[in-house]
Scaffold this active site. Structure first.
Site, PDB file in Angstrom:
ATOM      1  N   ARG A  52     -25.774  -4.921  56.441  1.00 10.49           N
ATOM      2  CA  ARG A  52     -25.283  -6.180  55.865  1.00 10.49           C
ATOM      3  C   ARG A  52     -25.677  -6.302  54.400  1.00 10.49           C
ATOM      4  O   ARG A  52     -24.890  -6.754  53.570  1.00 10.49           O
ATOM      5  CB  ARG A  52     -25.797  -7.370  56.683  1.00 10.49           C
ATOM      6  N   LYS A 151     -24.332 -12.315  51.691  1.00  8.16           N
ATOM      7  CA  LYS A 151     -25.608 -13.038  51.708  1.00  8.16           C
ATOM      8  C   LYS A 151     -26.170 -12.933  50.289  1.00  8.16           C
ATOM      9  O   LYS A 151     -27.024 -12.086  50.001  1.00  8.16           O
ATOM     10  CB  LYS A 151     -26.535 -12.424  52.763  1.00  8.16           C
ATOM     11  N   GLU A 184     -20.708 -23.257  60.367  1.00  9.21           N
ATOM     12  CA  GLU A 184     -22.059 -22.875  60.793  1.00  9.21           C
ATOM     13  C   GLU A 184     -23.032 -23.879  60.206  1.00  9.21           C
ATOM     14  O   GLU A 184     -22.622 -24.795  59.498  1.00  9.21           O
ATOM     15  CB  GLU A 184     -22.384 -21.467  60.291  1.00  9.21           C
TER      16      GLU A 184
HETATM   17  N1  PXG Z   1     -25.766 -18.481  58.584  1.00  5.35           N
HETATM   18  C1  PXG Z   1     -26.339 -18.540  57.374  1.00  5.35           C
HETATM   19  C2  PXG Z   1     -25.629 -19.222  56.283  1.00  5.35           C
HETATM   20  C3  PXG Z   1     -27.594 -17.923  57.162  1.00  5.35           C
HETATM   21  O1  PXG Z   1     -28.128 -17.953  55.944  1.00  5.35           O
HETATM   22  C4  PXG Z   1     -27.606 -17.258  59.484  1.00  5.35           C
HETATM   23  C5  PXG Z   1     -26.368 -17.869  59.624  1.00  5.35           C
HETATM   24  C6  PXG Z   1     -28.192 -16.527  60.664  1.00  5.35           C
HETATM   25  O2  PXG Z   1     -28.075 -15.134  60.472  1.00  5.35           O
HETATM   26  P1  PXG Z   1     -29.121 -14.121  61.117  1.00  5.35           P
HETATM   27  O3  PXG Z   1     -28.634 -12.776  60.683  1.00  5.35           O
HETATM   28  O4  PXG Z   1     -30.479 -14.468  60.556  1.00  5.35           O
HETATM   29  O5  PXG Z   1     -29.073 -14.289  62.568  1.00  5.35           O
HETATM   30  C7  PXG Z   1     -28.260 -17.308  58.239  1.00  5.35           C
HETATM   31  C8  PXG Z   1     -29.632 -16.747  58.099  1.00  5.35           C
HETATM   32  C9  PXG Z   1     -34.484 -19.117  57.070  1.00  5.35           C
HETATM   33  C10 PXG Z   1     -33.359 -18.515  56.324  1.00  5.35           C
HETATM   34  O6  PXG Z   1     -35.627 -19.009  56.569  1.00  5.35           O
HETATM   35  C11 PXG Z   1     -32.278 -17.964  56.995  1.00  5.35           C
HETATM   36  C12 PXG Z   1     -31.252 -17.393  56.266  1.00  5.35           C
HETATM   37  C13 PXG Z   1     -31.334 -17.426  54.914  1.00  5.35           C
HETATM   38  C14 PXG Z   1     -32.402 -17.994  54.282  1.00  5.35           C
HETATM   39  C15 PXG Z   1     -33.441 -18.532  54.965  1.00  5.35           C
HETATM   40  O7  PXG Z   1     -34.220 -19.678  58.133  1.00  5.35           O
HETATM   41  N2  PXG Z   1     -30.136 -16.773  56.787  1.00  5.35           N
END
Ligand code: PXG
Length: 285
Positions: A52, A151, A184
């Site tokens: 990713r 991301k 989301e």
């Molecule tokens: N949607 C968004 C917009 C995200 O930033 C997820 C879904 C979940 O993806 P994963 O791959 O983690 O299952 C994210 C996750 C935090 C944090 O500390 C999480 C994210 C970015 C920054 C901080 O919770 N991304």
């Protein structure tokens, strides 16, 4: 001993881990990142996170100055120097040090940052009692403008939504897309259960393709649950039997109230609790 942070090939003490104010990651949010977990010394879904990260970088014409193997090794080394087995890993690749103009061609070289830290877990009661969330007015970025699949270090879209949620007393907030469909939350994907099936918005709804989301879809299908990736409206959420969020930091967290509407009977549902247990086993075994 202070935590060590990896920056482009070297480890620095946390307080000395610094990046130039001319870095376009700071000046313009020009860069990409990943949030990853390590459980018992094993990095969860590392290859998917690396893929990713590389895909995000590709989309913004950013060449990561190392191989995926070298990045994986640098992550393991950084966990090891800090003696962290159960932790949170933040990988950041910035465009690097440039001029005050936008032009990324004037940046010297991308910087690779790896921070490993102990995980700040959510309070136990979120998992036991479930969250109350609201839908916010900030729409998810239009996928044709800045794809939510990247991301990137440009997280203002999510931060604005997070602030709206926090102002209403909610730690997560539901974002709709430009079509008014459910996309989301600010840092988590959303699922609902209805009539024994699981449903979650598809990629085309303009979401980050969450790695926890993918794992949960896999677990559900393995246990014979039908999972549909289909467009959802707020109404679908309101009338759901169960609702939960997935993300690297949160793992699986039940949602029991959305926009002041009780979901199901207002308590974490059986399918949610079962998947939470299965996810726990998957990550801790
Ligand atoms: N949607 C968004 C917009 C995200 O930033 C997820 C879904 C979940 O993806 P994963 O791959 O983690 O299952 C994210 C996750 C935090 C944090 O500390 C999480 C994210 C970015 C920054 C901080 O919770 N991304």
């Amino acid at each position: 001993m202070p935590l060590k942070v990896y920056i482009s090939g070297k480890h620095y003490d946390k307080d000395d881990a610094k990046i130039s104010v001319y870095d376009h990651g700071l000046l313009y949010g020009d860069g990409v990142f990943e949030g990853i977990r390590s459980y018992g010394g094993k990095v969860f879904r590392l290859q998917q996170h690396l893929d990713r990260l590389w895909n995000s970088a590709k989309a913004i014409w950013l060449e990561i100055p190392m191989t995926q193997e070298a990045m994986a090794q640098a992550i393991r080394d950084t966990l090891a120097v800090n003696g962290i087995e159960d932790g949170y890993i933040r990988v950041v690749v910035t465009r690097g040090c440039g001029t005050l103009g936008l032009d990324p061609n004037r940046c010297s070289h991308p910087e690779v940052i790896i921070i490993t830290d102990r995980i700040a877990l959510y309070p136990e009661e979120y998992y036991r009692d479930g969250l109350s969330i609201i839908t916010v007015s900030t729409l998810r970025n239009h996928p044709a403008a800045l794809s939510p699949r990247i991301k990137s270090l440009n997280y203002l879209n999510n931060i604005l939504a997070k602030i709206e949620g926090l102002q209403a007393g909610c730690i997560e907030a539901l974002m709709l897309n430009h079509k008014g469909e459910v996309a989301e939350c600010t840092g988590d994907n959303i699922f609902i259960a209805r009539f024994g099936k699981l449903m979650t918005p598809p990629n085309e709804a303009g979401i980050l393709e969450g790695i926890t989301r993918e794992s949960v879809i896999g677990l559900a299908r393995q246990s014979g649950i039908e999972v549909l990736e289909i467009p959802l409206t707020k109404h679908d959420i309101y009338i759901a039997d169960e609702c939960f969020l997935t993300g690297t930091a949160a793992e699986i967290v039940p949602v029991v109230k959305v926009d002041s509407r009780k979901i199901g009977d207002g308590r974490p549902g059986p399918m949610t609790r079962d998947l939470m247990q299965q996810f726990h086993r998957l990550t801790r075994s």
